[in-house]
Design a protein around this motif. Structure first.
Motif, short mmCIF file in Angstrom:
data_model
loop_
_atom_site.label_atom_id
_atom_site.label_comp_id
_atom_site.label_asym_id
_atom_site.label_seq_id
_atom_site.Cartn_x
_atom_site.Cartn_y
_atom_site.Cartn_z
N GLY A 118 0.78 -1.23 0.00
CA GLY A 118 0.00 0.00 0.00
C GLY A 118 0.81 1.27 0.00
N ALA A 119 2.14 1.18 -0.11
CA ALA A 119 2.98 2.38 -0.10
C ALA A 119 3.97 2.31 -1.26
CB ALA A 119 3.73 2.49 1.22
N ARG A 120 4.21 3.45 -1.88
CA ARG A 120 5.13 3.52 -3.01
C ARG A 120 6.48 4.05 -2.50
NH1 ARG A 120 3.65 3.32 -8.37
NH2 ARG A 120 5.16 4.10 -9.92
N ARG A 121 7.34 3.14 -2.08
CA ARG A 121 8.60 3.52 -1.43
C ARG A 121 9.82 2.87 -2.07
NH1 ARG A 121 6.58 2.78 4.88
NH2 ARG A 121 4.96 4.41 4.81
N TRP A 122 9.63 2.13 -3.14
CA TRP A 122 10.73 1.40 -3.74
C TRP A 122 11.02 1.92 -5.14
CZ3 TRP A 122 13.17 -2.80 -1.24
CH2 TRP A 122 12.59 -3.16 -0.03
N VAL A 123 12.27 1.73 -5.56
CA VAL A 123 12.68 2.06 -6.92
C VAL A 123 13.27 0.80 -7.55
CG1 VAL A 123 14.30 3.36 -8.35
CG2 VAL A 123 13.12 4.49 -6.46
N ASP A 124 12.76 0.45 -8.74
CA ASP A 124 13.22 -0.74 -9.44
C ASP A 124 14.06 -0.33 -10.65
OD1 ASP A 124 13.66 -3.20 -10.48
OD2 ASP A 124 11.56 -3.71 -10.84
N LEU A 125 15.37 -0.57 -10.57
CA LEU A 125 16.27 -0.26 -11.68
C LEU A 125 16.56 -1.48 -12.54
CD1 LEU A 125 18.85 2.02 -9.81
CD2 LEU A 125 16.83 2.70 -11.12
N LYS A 126 15.68 -2.48 -12.44
CA LYS A 126 15.77 -3.75 -13.19
C LYS A 126 16.89 -4.64 -12.64
CE LYS A 126 12.48 -2.11 -15.66
NZ LYS A 126 11.11 -2.55 -15.32
N VAL A 127 18.10 -4.10 -12.51
CA VAL A 127 19.20 -4.90 -11.95
C VAL A 127 19.22 -4.83 -10.43
CG1 VAL A 127 20.63 -4.67 -13.99
CG2 VAL A 127 20.80 -2.95 -12.18
N LEU A 128 18.54 -3.84 -9.86
CA LEU A 128 18.54 -3.65 -8.42
C LEU A 128 17.26 -2.95 -7.99
CD1 LEU A 128 20.11 -3.78 -5.70
CD2 LEU A 128 21.01 -1.51 -6.25
N GLN A 129 16.66 -3.44 -6.92
CA GLN A 129 15.47 -2.80 -6.34
C GLN A 129 15.81 -2.38 -4.91
OE1 GLN A 129 11.54 -4.52 -7.18
NE2 GLN A 129 11.03 -4.31 -5.01
N PHE A 130 15.58 -1.12 -4.58
CA PHE A 130 15.98 -0.63 -3.26
C PHE A 130 15.05 0.48 -2.80
CE2 PHE A 130 17.88 2.18 -6.32
CZ PHE A 130 17.90 3.43 -5.71
N GLN A 131 15.16 0.81 -1.50
CA GLN A 131 14.42 1.90 -0.91
C GLN A 131 15.31 3.15 -0.85
OE1 GLN A 131 12.89 0.12 2.87
NE2 GLN A 131 10.97 1.04 2.25
N PRO A 132 14.92 4.23 -1.52
CA PRO A 132 15.73 5.45 -1.50
C PRO A 132 15.95 5.99 -0.09
CG PRO A 132 14.08 5.56 -3.23
CD PRO A 132 13.76 4.35 -2.42
N ALA A 133 15.04 5.69 0.83
CA ALA A 133 15.17 6.20 2.20
C ALA A 133 16.49 5.78 2.82
CB ALA A 133 14.00 5.71 3.05
N GLU A 134 16.93 4.55 2.56
CA GLU A 134 18.18 4.07 3.15
C GLU A 134 19.38 4.80 2.57
OE1 GLU A 134 17.97 2.16 5.68
OE2 GLU A 134 15.82 1.85 5.41
N LEU A 135 19.33 5.14 1.30
CA LEU A 135 20.41 5.89 0.66
C LEU A 135 20.45 7.33 1.18
CD1 LEU A 135 22.69 6.05 -1.38
CD2 LEU A 135 21.01 6.48 -3.18
N VAL A 136 19.28 7.90 1.42
CA VAL A 136 19.20 9.27 1.93
C VAL A 136 19.86 9.36 3.31
CG1 VAL A 136 17.63 11.07 2.76
CG2 VAL A 136 17.18 9.93 0.60
#
Length: 392
Positions: A118-136
């Motif tokens: 129910g939340a849009r928090r992930w980014v899928d770059l095809k080779v890698l899927q991650f949560q931008p929050a952790e990078l921030v």
């Protein structure tokens, strides 16, 4: 001891080779070993908490453990170079790292964004899927550390400088909240920046405003629950105040977690003997894993795990106090703040001391992205320790 020939006097001199090596550098093996121990313990606890769900959902009781091990391998790929490379190298790219992280948050609203639970928090770059929050989080640590080292502790006595530096955290936290509805990560980002600035020597005005805002927010929790009809965030506050009244709805997770903690007693039911993990506690492998730990290992086991985290944070404090420069010291303080905030918030949520915010337990909860970036942060801390000349 080693003998060396002196071409001037023509005599042999004895050189204390071992002592010289120790003076040249320091590496905190205590931190490394306690981190490894927490990781290994985390695998055991994760398998115990996830085996039932994994078997029913994926027909493989070790499914979550295998995914966590894969994330660990990937984490080692980034952690080991982070230890070997001088941490000051990353200071040259502080703006690139920070604005790159901000850019990944913006990707959430593009077709690359992925919605889950129910939340849009992930980014899928095809080779890698991650949560931008952790990078921030790690980007805010590096950027804030750079700005603090650049201005020095004396300049921080002026409130304007403090707020300029804190804007780094405010921007990151605001975007996480507005674009991904990730309130918990936004609060952690704001907390990381505030702790770094205050420890670096912020003036009384900045510290007073932060502490006053924290106190005001805490007091407000006791009144905002009356507006539970205005949205799910207000309803969470109402559940926190009286979880029994919402037992059949939003309070179900909280009550099941409390049942697990209560049934564990002092020494627990035994590893693998939890009843609440059999489909009763939602997110038993992630946000609520501490409740399963309490049920299986009891209060004694839970206290031991908390003690391990305290020892880890204490070693980080020692490294921060002896770092070569303010930049290195602030990097360690930022990582210390991040891990301590997540540990405190996770345990506080599970025990219903604060409203549910969805925070994982570092190095123990299931989650590849979180583990990857936490290992990268550990690499930076060990890199700082590796370049300390002397521990006092």
């Amino acid at each position: 001891m080693k003998k060396e020939y002196d071409p001037v006097s023509g005599e042999e001199k004895v050189v204390a080779k071992t002592k010289k090596r120790r003076a040249d550098g320091y590496f905190d093996y205590s931190l490394l070993f306690v981190w490894i121990f927490i990781m290994l313990l985390g695998y055991v606890l994760l398998y115990s908490a996830s085996s039932y769900t994994a078997l029913n959902k994926y027909n493989d009781s070790a499914y979550f453990l295998k995914k966590q091990l894969q994330a660990t391998v990937l984490g080692c790929v980034v952690m080991i170079p982070a230890v070997m490379i001088d941490y000051r190298f990353w200071r040259k790219f502080n703006k690139l790292i920070y604005f790159g992280a901000i850019g990944t948050v913006l990707l959430v609203v593009t077709p690359l964004g992925v919605e889950a639970n129910g939340a849009r928090r992930w980014v899928d770059l095809k080779v890698l899927q991650f949560q931008p929050a952790e990078l921030v989080k790690i980007a805010v640590i590096i950027m804030t550390a750079h700005m603090l080292a650049k201005c020095g502790s004396t300049a921080l006595k002026h409130g304007k400088i403090c707020w300029q530096i804190y804007s780094v955290s405010i921007l990151g936290g605001a975007l996480l909240f507005l674009l991904t509805s990730n309130l918990s990560s936004a609060l952690i980002v704001l907390g990381i920046g505030a702790i770094m600035i205050m420890i670096a020597g912020a003036g009384k005005y900045f510290t007073g405003v932060i502490m006053g805002g924290l106190a005001l927010g805490t007091v407000s929790l006791f009144f905002l629950g009356e507006f539970s009809n205005l949205g799910f965030r207000f309803s969470r506050i109402a559940v926190w105040r009286n979880p029994e009244a919402y037992m059949d709805g939003t309070g179900y997770q909280v009550m099941q977690g409390l049942y697990a903690i209560g049934s564990g007693g002092l020494f627990g039911k035994g590893l693998g003997q939890s009843a609440q993990k059999l489909g009763f506690v939602p997110e038993a492998t992630n946000d609520m894993i501490f409740s399963i730990i309490c049920e299986e290992l009891g209060i004694f086991g839970a206290v031991c795990i908390i003690a391990l985290f305290i020892f880890m944070l204490r070693r980080m404090r020692v490294i921060a106090s002896n770092a070569m420069d303010l930049f290195g010291s602030m990097i360690v303080v930022g990582v210390l703040a991040h891990i301590s905030l997540q540990v405190v918030l996770n345990i506080a949520v599970v025990t219903n001391f604060i409203p549910n915010t969805g925070v994982s337990l570092p190095f123990i909860s299931y989650g590849g992205t979180s583990l990857l970036f936490l290992m990268l942060e550990m690499g930076l801390v060990l890199s700082v320790s590796k370049r300390i000349k002397r521990i006092r």
